[in-house]
Design an enzyme around this catalytic site. Structure first.
Site: not given
Length: 380
Positions: A89, A160, A250, A260, A271
């Protein structure tokens, strides 16, 4: 005084972009019939877009290119972009313009950087570069490059990274940073992972950052999993979207010093199918404004503020990667009171979304043959 024949530069540029759409698709919506037109194709996993003052667009490609799109055509890649870690990513991620870009040419790029370039021992992490963009025809070059932020703990995972860059009303920057695939880092308050950080344009720490005990000084909020969308409301409030695991995507309105919850609380599952953390709520941990289960993998976020769709003024727009959807979130004050799914399953993996200066909605799709698409009322 403008003559009756005056046409703003951005209207000219956008009309040229629209002169030869390669593809058009229509659907009914709450605002009436909409049409999606492909303006450009052949982009290599585009990640972010930004409008230049003349109406042209900057687009980042994850493999490391920054492109200027003119009349739907990309020029040669801008020279001087950072060397990026473009696996998994990672890559060249967000692009944002400074408020005084028209005078300074200053832009901000977020990217995944290798340890070798960051002076760390191993791995890779999220970083932000500031530079001056000098436009030259249909391309340009970067000058005065400076890395103004590096997350403080690089690791070898390739996922991430976050990472959006939003310029606040005071000129300071909000930067979203993912948990780097290690969920417990989001609750380590000395670690930038799983956070929103806030820095000055030169990378310094603003004096009014929240600084709870034990927090790294750059931190604005913590407990985020992988926030890949962020935007500013007109009043200066920051809004973000982040990926959950299996469910639990979210929307948040991160407040200074707020936690949060990830991974202590979540509306998703691991998963493996096992539960995550301690449930969906806990005292001292913030609740999302809304969540998705199953996931849509939201990426990109913007408030609609154009004139073409007046009934959508002030609503949030986000793209869905796994959901292959553009989502409109109906906002009333600080609350999300409804959702509308647009072009679901029709356009591909939507990576970024922006309201254009002409009032249309622009999205890019994440693919080997990525596309820039304009969405507007039919006939506009």
């Amino acid at each position: 005084m403008r003559s009756p024949a005056y046409v703003p530069a951005y209207v000219v540029a956008l009309s040229l972009l629209l002169s030869t759409p390669a593809f058009a698709q229509s659907m009914e919506s709450s605002a009436g019939p909409l049409q999606a037109q492909v303006l450009a194709e052949g982009l290599d996993h585009p990640w972010a877009l930004a409008f230049l003052p003349d109406g042209r667009l900057l687009v980042t490609e994850r493999s490391g290119q920054l492109l200027v799109l003119t009349e739907g055509v990309a020029g040669a890649p801008v020279v001087g972009t950072p060397e990026v870690y473009d696996q998994g990513q990672g890559g060249l991620l967000d692009v944002a313009l400074a408020p005084d870009f028209a005078e300074s040419g200053r832009i901000y790029l977020s990217f995944a950087e290798t340890a070798a370039h960051a002076g760390q021992q191993r791995g890779q992490g999220t970083a932000v570069m500031a530079a001056r963009l000098v436009l030259e025809g249909d391309s340009g070059r970067l000058e005065d490059q400076q890395v103004i932020f590096r997350m403080n703990k690089f690791t070898t995972t390739n996922r991430h990274f976050g990472s959006r860059v939003v310029v606040g009303l005071d000129g300071n920057l909000f930067v979203t940073v993912g948990d780097r695939g290690d969920q417990n880092r989001a609750q380590d308050f000395g670690d930038h992972a799983g956070s929103v950080v806030r820095i000055a344009p030169d990378g310094a720490v603003p004096a009014d950052n929240p600084r709870p005990d034990g927090w790294a000084p750059e931190l604005w909020s913590k407990g985020h999993r992988n926030p890949q969308g962020a935007t500013l409301r007109a009043d200066g409030q920051l809004f973000t979207v982040e990926h959950g695991a299996r469910g639990g995507d979210e929307v948040n309105n991160p407040q200074p010093g707020g936690n949060y919850g990830w991974p202590v609380i979540s509306y998703g599952q691991d998963y493996s199918g096992l539960s995550i953390g301690e449930g969906t709520e806990k005292p001292g941990l913030e609740q999302p404004l809304t969540y998705w289960d199953p996931s849509i993998s939201p990426s990109g976020l913007d408030f609609y503020d154009g004139a073409l769709l007046p009934g959508w003024q002030g609503d949030l727009l986000t793209g869905g990667l796994s959901g292959h959807v553009l989502v409109r979130l109906d906002m009333e004050g600080d609350a999300i009171v409804g959702e509308e799914r647009l072009f679901e399953g029709q356009l591909g993996r939507i990576r970024d979304v922006k309201t254009g200066p002409d009032g249309a909605i622009y999205v890019i799709t994440d693919a080997d043959n990525g596309r820039l698409i304009r969405i507007a009322p039919q006939g506009e």
